[in-house]
Design an enzyme around this catalytic site. Structure first.
Site, PDB file in Angstrom:
ATOM      1  N   LYS A 177      42.353  34.506  28.319  1.00 46.86           N
ATOM      2  CA  LYS A 177      43.349  35.277  28.731  1.00 46.86           C
ATOM      3  C   LYS A 177      43.457  34.922  30.113  1.00 46.86           C
ATOM      4  O   LYS A 177      42.790  35.431  30.966  1.00 46.86           O
ATOM      5  CB  LYS A 177      43.030  36.739  28.586  1.00 46.86           C
ATOM      6  CG  LYS A 177      44.395  37.655  28.617  1.00 46.86           C
ATOM      7  CD  LYS A 177      44.113  38.943  29.443  1.00 46.86           C
ATOM      8  CE  LYS A 177      44.130  38.807  30.904  1.00 46.86           C
ATOM      9  NZ  LYS A 177      45.299  38.508  31.460  1.00 46.86           N
ATOM     10  N   GLY A 230      36.911  37.304  38.591  1.00 44.93           N
ATOM     11  CA  GLY A 230      38.203  38.345  39.081  1.00 44.93           C
ATOM     12  C   GLY A 230      37.392  39.283  39.905  1.00 44.93           C
ATOM     13  O   GLY A 230      36.362  39.082  40.577  1.00 44.93           O
ATOM     14  N   GLY A 235      35.523  43.570  37.030  1.00 46.58           N
ATOM     15  CA  GLY A 235      34.498  43.213  36.335  1.00 46.58           C
ATOM     16  C   GLY A 235      33.418  44.177  36.116  1.00 46.58           C
ATOM     17  O   GLY A 235      33.018  44.087  34.964  1.00 46.58           O
ATOM     18  N   GLU A 252      31.798  36.517  37.303  1.00 41.95           N
ATOM     19  CA  GLU A 252      31.953  35.558  38.653  1.00 41.95           C
ATOM     20  C   GLU A 252      32.770  36.532  39.384  1.00 41.95           C
ATOM     21  O   GLU A 252      34.147  36.651  39.022  1.00 41.95           O
ATOM     22  CB  GLU A 252      32.365  34.403  38.344  1.00 41.95           C
ATOM     23  CG  GLU A 252      32.060  33.536  39.432  1.00 41.95           C
ATOM     24  CD  GLU A 252      33.063  33.625  40.635  1.00 41.95           C
ATOM     25  OE1 GLU A 252      33.041  34.320  41.559  1.00 41.95           O
ATOM     26  OE2 GLU A 252      33.919  32.773  40.593  1.00 41.95           O
ATOM     27  N   CYS A 286      37.085  33.184  46.170  1.00 47.35           N
ATOM     28  CA  CYS A 286      36.007  34.098  45.883  1.00 47.35           C
ATOM     29  C   CYS A 286      34.697  33.618  46.965  1.00 47.35           C
ATOM     30  O   CYS A 286      34.159  34.421  47.454  1.00 47.35           O
ATOM     31  CB  CYS A 286      35.268  33.949  44.404  1.00 47.35           C
ATOM     32  SG  CYS A 286      34.941  32.363  43.791  1.00 47.35           S
ATOM     33  N   GLU A 387      36.269  42.997  50.493  1.00 50.85           N
ATOM     34  CA  GLU A 387      36.700  41.550  50.201  1.00 50.85           C
ATOM     35  C   GLU A 387      38.494  41.716  50.486  1.00 50.85           C
ATOM     36  O   GLU A 387      39.032  42.501  49.692  1.00 50.85           O
ATOM     37  CB  GLU A 387      36.623  41.205  48.804  1.00 50.85           C
ATOM     38  CG  GLU A 387      37.042  39.688  48.365  1.00 50.85           C
ATOM     39  CD  GLU A 387      36.884  39.280  47.064  1.00 50.85           C
ATOM     40  OE1 GLU A 387      36.895  40.084  46.206  1.00 50.85           O
ATOM     41  OE2 GLU A 387      36.484  38.197  46.855  1.00 50.85           O
TER      42      GLU A 387
HETATM   43  P1  NDP Z   1      41.379  41.371  38.431  1.00 54.14           P
HETATM   44  O1  NDP Z   1      39.938  41.730  38.446  1.00 54.14           O
HETATM   45  O2  NDP Z   1      42.209  42.524  38.097  1.00 54.14           O
HETATM   46  O3  NDP Z   1      41.941  40.352  37.461  1.00 54.14           O
HETATM   47  C1  NDP Z   1      41.234  39.349  36.806  1.00 54.14           C
HETATM   48  C2  NDP Z   1      41.346  39.110  35.417  1.00 54.14           C
HETATM   49  O4  NDP Z   1      40.918  40.225  34.634  1.00 54.14           O
HETATM   50  C3  NDP Z   1      43.128  38.811  35.186  1.00 54.14           C
HETATM   51  O5  NDP Z   1      43.260  38.045  34.080  1.00 54.14           O
HETATM   52  C4  NDP Z   1      43.291  40.292  34.836  1.00 54.14           C
HETATM   53  O6  NDP Z   1      44.766  40.210  34.075  1.00 54.14           O
HETATM   54  C5  NDP Z   1      42.170  40.664  33.806  1.00 54.14           C
HETATM   55  N1  NDP Z   1      41.922  42.239  33.709  1.00 54.14           N
HETATM   56  C6  NDP Z   1      42.693  43.385  34.382  1.00 54.14           C
HETATM   57  N2  NDP Z   1      42.453  44.482  34.095  1.00 54.14           N
HETATM   58  C7  NDP Z   1      41.658  43.997  32.938  1.00 54.14           C
HETATM   59  C8  NDP Z   1      40.795  44.890  31.879  1.00 54.14           C
HETATM   60  N3  NDP Z   1      40.595  46.300  31.908  1.00 54.14           N
HETATM   61  N4  NDP Z   1      40.054  44.290  31.120  1.00 54.14           N
HETATM   62  C9  NDP Z   1      39.936  42.925  30.748  1.00 54.14           C
HETATM   63  N5  NDP Z   1      40.638  41.934  31.800  1.00 54.14           N
HETATM   64  C10 NDP Z   1      41.408  42.512  32.777  1.00 54.14           C
HETATM   65  O7  NDP Z   1      42.007  40.741  39.561  1.00 54.14           O
HETATM   66  P2  NDP Z   1      43.450  41.287  40.311  1.00 54.14           P
HETATM   67  O8  NDP Z   1      44.382  40.208  40.151  1.00 54.14           O
HETATM   68  O9  NDP Z   1      43.649  42.572  40.209  1.00 54.14           O
HETATM   69  O10 NDP Z   1      42.818  41.208  41.893  1.00 54.14           O
HETATM   70  C11 NDP Z   1      42.127  42.179  42.339  1.00 54.14           C
HETATM   71  C12 NDP Z   1      41.139  41.731  43.582  1.00 54.14           C
HETATM   72  O11 NDP Z   1      40.150  41.149  42.939  1.00 54.14           O
HETATM   73  C13 NDP Z   1      41.914  40.921  44.388  1.00 54.14           C
HETATM   74  O12 NDP Z   1      42.569  41.521  45.560  1.00 54.14           O
HETATM   75  C14 NDP Z   1      40.690  40.316  44.991  1.00 54.14           C
HETATM   76  O13 NDP Z   1      40.201  40.781  46.144  1.00 54.14           O
HETATM   77  C15 NDP Z   1      39.754  40.120  43.732  1.00 54.14           C
HETATM   78  N6  NDP Z   1      39.898  38.928  42.912  1.00 54.14           N
HETATM   79  C16 NDP Z   1      38.886  37.941  43.247  1.00 54.14           C
HETATM   80  C17 NDP Z   1      38.490  36.806  42.231  1.00 54.14           C
HETATM   81  C18 NDP Z   1      37.653  36.056  42.617  1.00 54.14           C
HETATM   82  O14 NDP Z   1      37.602  34.672  42.132  1.00 54.14           O
HETATM   83  N7  NDP Z   1      36.183  36.601  42.746  1.00 54.14           N
HETATM   84  C19 NDP Z   1      39.770  36.293  41.691  1.00 54.14           C
HETATM   85  C20 NDP Z   1      40.946  37.208  41.639  1.00 54.14           C
HETATM   86  C21 NDP Z   1      40.763  38.298  42.463  1.00 54.14           C
HETATM   87  P3  NDP Z   1      45.952  40.654  34.889  1.00 54.14           P
HETATM   88  O15 NDP Z   1      45.921  39.657  35.794  1.00 54.14           O
HETATM   89  O16 NDP Z   1      46.902  40.153  33.787  1.00 54.14           O
HETATM   90  O17 NDP Z   1      46.067  42.002  34.939  1.00 54.14           O
END
Ligand code: NDP
Length: 494
Positions: A177, A230, A235, A252, A286, A387
């Site tokens: 996903k 994410g 997480g 992660e 990240c 972050e």
């Molecule tokens: P999220 O953590 O929300 O998204 C990561 C993934 O999880 C996406 O595929 C998202 O889908 C999915 N997701 C969202 N809600 C759920 C759920 N309830 N159950 C399972 N999967 C889910 O990241 P965001 O895009 O909202 O970003 C938020 C913050 O996280 C950013 O501002 C940043 O600070 C941080 N971030 C950190 C990352 C890293 O590599 N450490 C990467 C991305 C973000 P969908 O996008 O379709 O909602």
């Protein structure tokens, strides 16, 4: 121009969502929808999982030798290399990453499939010594089952490769996903599995909103493990949902990584390391080195050079070879970054560079944020604790090694750290003292398919890449064979 349409792959066939709805994907440089992906719901998620479960329990994948699994992975790597330019361009349009970076990434991603393809038939159990007479005991390393791989928007293909390659090498099946914001490159990758020869159902994709399908995937009883990258809030929610069925997880998550410059460092190299740590990928990584810790005796020199270097960064079209800083990937993320800049100013941090959106006419359609540097930051400020995930650097002074280690570790995160020094003793001692899964000395932002990557503390659980990663997708079975003619006394532990 009509937006391009990308499709999911389930059971080896390309498909739309069951309801026929589509989601728009917006190019962050133009602010315009350039593509559409299926808007799936829980019913689509259910079908993908059942398909992956069927492929795990019966059919050609379930009985395929590890050697043949490895061949498929290596063939997939070759196909990704063949299509590198096409995949890179899709990700640039979808995500805003530089073509220069994506071109290099797409030529490197095949290494993950080659490496784990080679590892697939080197996953070994053991014959165990025994303290008991007349028993023969051995272990087997077995796959977990159906893996749900959830990836974020900041680096869709690379982070997916980190999950797919070891998961498949171990013999699992996968439902992917991607983020709703950046699904297109993942869906283009899905098309290559059939061509590589993977049986139908081994790798499947579902696209849509995380809130709608994420939980449906994570809590499904046929799913054995969730591999997630994410934000830490999502997480934590994934972890809690997975716990209901005692699923395995790899998380992660984020970071607030310290990049530490000692007075004895090669200062010009350290400045380049600071720039690469926070302005590459517009800080949306990240591992961003978002806290630059600088020894007080060289603070003015380092801060001045970092500001001068960042001032020359060329913002622009991510497709152009000369561009160095692209847009922020999503509109909500740009809003979040700008809010953090306001918070830092309100807390009294000294804005040395940037602090807003660029005004050049060619940049106003895209979701840009200026490279921004705050000096005189205290580690207690929110800009140093939370972050930001954008091109915003905080420079924090320190006196000596003890204070550097204290500030570096004064964070809930522990993903990565940089140390810049010419003193070999200091390099090793500081590497020991820093609580982070990756420590770079005199370099920054280096990753490899051979090197385990993951977080300490709130930055995550488990490791990706290297030999450690394949263990995350395996479970150990211990088999006992009784060699005695008779079964001993049944009322005592043997
Ligand atoms: P999220 O953590 O929300 O998204 C990561 C993934 O999880 C996406 O595929 C998202 O889908 C999915 N997701 C969202 N809600 C759920 C759920 N309830 N159950 C399972 N999967 C889910 O990241 P965001 O895009 O909202 O970003 C938020 C913050 O996280 C950013 O501002 C940043 O600070 C941080 N971030 C950190 C990352 C890293 O590599 N450490 C990467 C991305 C973000 P969908 O996008 O379709 O909602």
């Amino acid at each position: 121009m009509e937006p391009a349409r990308y499709h999911n792959t389930v059971d080896g066939r390309t498909c739309e969502s069951a309801t026929g709805r589509w989601l728009q994907s917006v190019n962050p440089f133009t602010g315009e929808a350039w593509a559409e992906v299926p808007h799936c719901d829980a019913a689509d998620a259910e079908q993908a999982i059942e398909t992956a479960h069927a492929a795990f329990t019966r059919g050609p994948w379930a009985t395929m030798s590890a050697t043949n699994r490895g061949k498929l992975l290596r063939r997939l790597g070759d196909l990704i290399a063949r299509d590198a330019d096409k995949l890179a361009e899709i990700e640039v349009r979808d995500n805003g990453k530089l073509l220069a970076e994506m071109g290099a990434q797409l030529r490197y991603i095949p290494e993950w499939f080659h490496y784990y393809g080679g590892l697939a038939d080197k996953i070994e159990g053991a014959v165990l010594p025994s303290d008991k007479p007349n028993v023969f005991t051995y272990t087997k390393r077995e796959p977990l089952g159906v893996i749900v791989a959830i990836t974020p928007w900041n680096s869709p293909l690379l982070l997916l490769a980190w999950k797919l390659a070891p998961a498949l090498a171990a013999g699992n099946t996968v439902v992917v996903k991607p983020s709703e914001f950046t699904s297109c490159s993942t869906l283009a990758l899905m098309e290559l599995f059939a061509e590589a020869g993977f049986p139908a159902g081994v790798v499947n994709s579902v696209t849509g909103y995380g809130a709608e399908i994420g939980a449906a995937l994570v809590e499904h009883p046929l799913v054995s493990k969730v591999a997630f990258t994410g934000g830490d809030a999502t997480g934590a929610a994934v972890y809690a949902t997975a716990a209901k069925n005692i699923k395995h997880v790899t998380l992660e998550l984020g970071g607030k990584s310290p990049n530490i410059v000692f007075a004895d460092a090669n200062i010009d190299n350290a400045v380049k390391g600071a720039i690469s740590g926070i302005f590459a990928a517009s800080g949306q990584t990240c591992i961003a080195g978002s806290r630059l810790l600088v020894q007080r005796s060289v603070y003015d020199e380092v801060a001045g050079k970092v500001v001068d270097f960042a001032r020359t960064a060329r913002l622009g079209d991510p497709m152009a070879a000369t561009t160095q800083v692209g847009p922020i990937t999503t509109l909500p993320q740009r809003t979040k970054v700008l809010q953090y800049i306001d918070v830092a100013k309100a807390e009294g941090a000294d804005c040395l560079l940037g602090g807003g959106t660029p005004t050049a006419p060619e940049l106003t359609r895209g979701w840009f944020v200026e490279p921004t540097i705050f000096g005189g930051v205290s580690n207690a400020m929110r800009i140093a604790r939370e972050e930001v995930f954008g091109p915003v650097l905080s420079i924090i002074p320190f006196e000596d090694d003890d204070e550097a280690a204290t500030i570096a570790n004064d964070t809930i995160y522990g993903l990565a750290a940089g140390i810049w020094t010419s003193d070999i003793r200091r390099a090793h001692v500081m590497a020991d003292r820093i609580q982070a899964g990756t420590v770079w000395v005199n370099t920054y932002r280096a990753v490899s398919f051979m090197a385990p990557f993951g977080g300490y503390k709130r930055s995550g659980i488990g490791r990706e890449s290297g030999q450690d990663a394949v263990d995350e997708y395996l479970q150990t079975k211990c088999v006992w064979i009784n060699l005695d003619e008779e079964v001993p006394n049944p009322f005592v532990l043997r």
